[in-house]
Scaffold this motif. Structure first.
Motif, short mmCIF file in Angstrom:
data_model
loop_
_atom_site.label_atom_id
_atom_site.label_comp_id
_atom_site.label_asym_id
_atom_site.label_seq_id
_atom_site.Cartn_x
_atom_site.Cartn_y
_atom_site.Cartn_z
N ASP A 1 0.62 -1.20 0.01
CA ASP A 1 -0.16 -0.05 0.14
C ASP A 1 0.78 1.30 -0.20
N GLY A 2 1.20 1.91 -1.33
CA GLY A 2 1.94 3.09 -1.21
C GLY A 2 3.17 2.49 -2.15
N ALA A 3 4.31 3.20 -1.64
CA ALA A 3 5.57 3.04 -2.62
C ALA A 3 6.34 1.98 -2.31
N ALA A 4 6.73 1.06 -3.25
CA ALA A 4 7.87 -0.10 -3.21
C ALA A 4 9.04 0.29 -3.96
N THR B 1 2.62 1.92 -12.31
CA THR B 1 1.69 2.21 -11.25
C THR B 1 1.17 0.86 -10.90
N ALA B 2 0.22 0.65 -9.93
CA ALA B 2 -0.39 -0.32 -9.71
C ALA B 2 -1.27 -1.14 -10.74
N ASN C 1 -4.46 0.56 -5.11
CA ASN C 1 -4.49 1.36 -6.54
C ASN C 1 -3.61 2.57 -6.11
N ALA C 2 -2.92 3.01 -4.91
CA ALA C 2 -1.99 3.98 -5.00
C ALA C 2 -0.56 3.61 -5.01
N VAL D 1 -5.51 -5.90 -7.44
CA VAL D 1 -5.48 -4.15 -6.74
C VAL D 1 -6.97 -3.97 -6.26
N VAL D 2 -6.28 -3.38 -4.80
CA VAL D 2 -7.77 -2.92 -4.06
C VAL D 2 -7.62 -1.60 -3.65
#
Length: 252
Positions: free
Chosen positions: A103-106, A167-168, A124-125, A180-181
Motif C-alpha cells: 500500500d504505497g511506494a515499493a 503504477t499498480a 491502487n495508490a 488491486v484493492v
C-alpha cells in the motif's frame, strides 16, 4: 513479537512480518534485513506456519535500502552487504508461500522482493520501481532473472535499465501483482488469501509451489553474480558521483 522496526506475529497458521518505520518510509536497515531473514528462516521447519505475509502497513510498503545506513555500514565493514544478501537467500530458499501486501511506494528492494513472493496485493495508490541505475548500480536479488521471466524483457528493461516506475494498474497488467484493492485494504485482503492457502493440503501446496518456481540454486547463483557486479559498480566513478550527490543533498 515486536522487535524494533520489524514486527512479527503468528496468527492462525500465518506469520505476519510488518515493516514499521513510518518516519523513514520503512527504509530498510541492515538490522531490519537480519530480522526479516530470521522471521523467514525460523518458519521453514515450523509445521504450524503454513504461509507468510510481508507488509508495510497503510500508506507505504518500503522506500528500499536506508542509504545513510547502507553508506555507513559499507564504509565501516564492506561485508555488511551480506546482511542484504542473507535476506535474499532467505527468500530464495524459502519453501512457504509468501503473500505481499503493498500500500504505497515499493522502491528498490521493496519491488525486488515481490518477485520472490507467491501472491501480491497492491492498493491502487501503490507504485513500483527499482532505480538502481540512478545510483550507477545494477539489479540485485535475482531481479535480472525473475523480472524478464515474469513480465517480459521489454518491461523489465524499462524498470531495471531505464529506472521507470510502474503504477499498480501497470504492475497488474505486467503480471507481478495479482489483485488491486482500495488503499488501506491490502493487509485485510492479504489475510483472506492467507486463510485460503492455509485451508489447502500443505504438502500438495509445497510440491506444487516447488514445481512452479525457479529452482533455488539458480536463484542463488544469480544473486551471487549480481552481488559481485554490484560490488564492482559501487567502486565506479558513476556510483561514487551519485552517492556524493546524495550526501550533498542531505546536507542542504
Amino acid at each position: 513479537m515486536p522487535n524494533g522496526n520489524i514486527i512479527v506475529t503468528d496468527e492462525r497458521g500465518t506469520r505476519v512480518i510488518i515493516l514499521r518505520r513510518p518516519g523513514k518510509k520503512n527504509a530498510i536497515t541492515q538490522h531490519m534485513y537480519r530480522e526479516m531473514s530470521r522471521a523467514i528462516d525460523t518458519a521453514q521447519n515450523n509445521p504450524d506456519i503454513r504461509c507468510m505475509i510481508i507488509t508495510g502497513g497503510s500508506g507505504v510498503f518500503t522506500a528500499g535500502d536506508d542509504i545513510d545506513d547502507f553508506m555507513h555500514a559499507d564504509t565501516a565493514r564492506p561485508e555488511t552487504l551480506s546482511d542484504g544478501a542473507k535476506f535474499l537467500y532467505s527468500l530464495a530458499l524459502n519453501v512457504k508461500p509468501i503473500i505481499a501486501a503493498v500500500d504505497g511506494a515499493a522502491i528498490g528492494m521493496g519491488t525486488v522482493m515481490l518477485f520472490h513472493c507467491d501472491y501480491v496485493l497492491a492498493s491502487n495508490a501503490a507504485t513500483f520501481s527499482a532505480p538502481y541505475i540512478n545510483l550507477g548500480l545494477v539489479p540485485v536479488g535475482a531481479a535480472s532473472l525473475l523480472m524478464p521471466s515474469t513480465m517480459g524483457y521489454q518491461r523489465a528493461f524499462a524498470m531495471l535499465v531505464m529506472g521507470r516506475s510502474f503504477t499498480a494498474a501497470e504492475a497488474h497488467a505486467a503480471g507481478f501483482v495479482n489483485t488491486v484493492v482500495s488503499p488501506g485494504h491490502t493487509e485485510v485482503e492479504a489475510r483472506k488469501v492467507a486463510r485460503e492457502i492455509c485451508r489447502l493440503p500443505a504438502e500438495a501446496v509445497a510440491t506444487s509451489r516447488k514445481l512452479l518456481r525457479t529452482p533455488p540454486e539458480e536463484l542463488t547463483r544469480r544473486i551471487d553474480q549480481e552481488g559481485h557486479l554490484f560490488g564492482e559498480r559501487l567502486k565506479s566513478d558513476e556510483a561514487i558521483a551519485a552517492f556524493n550527490a546524495f550526501a550533498n543533498r542531505k546536507k542542504r
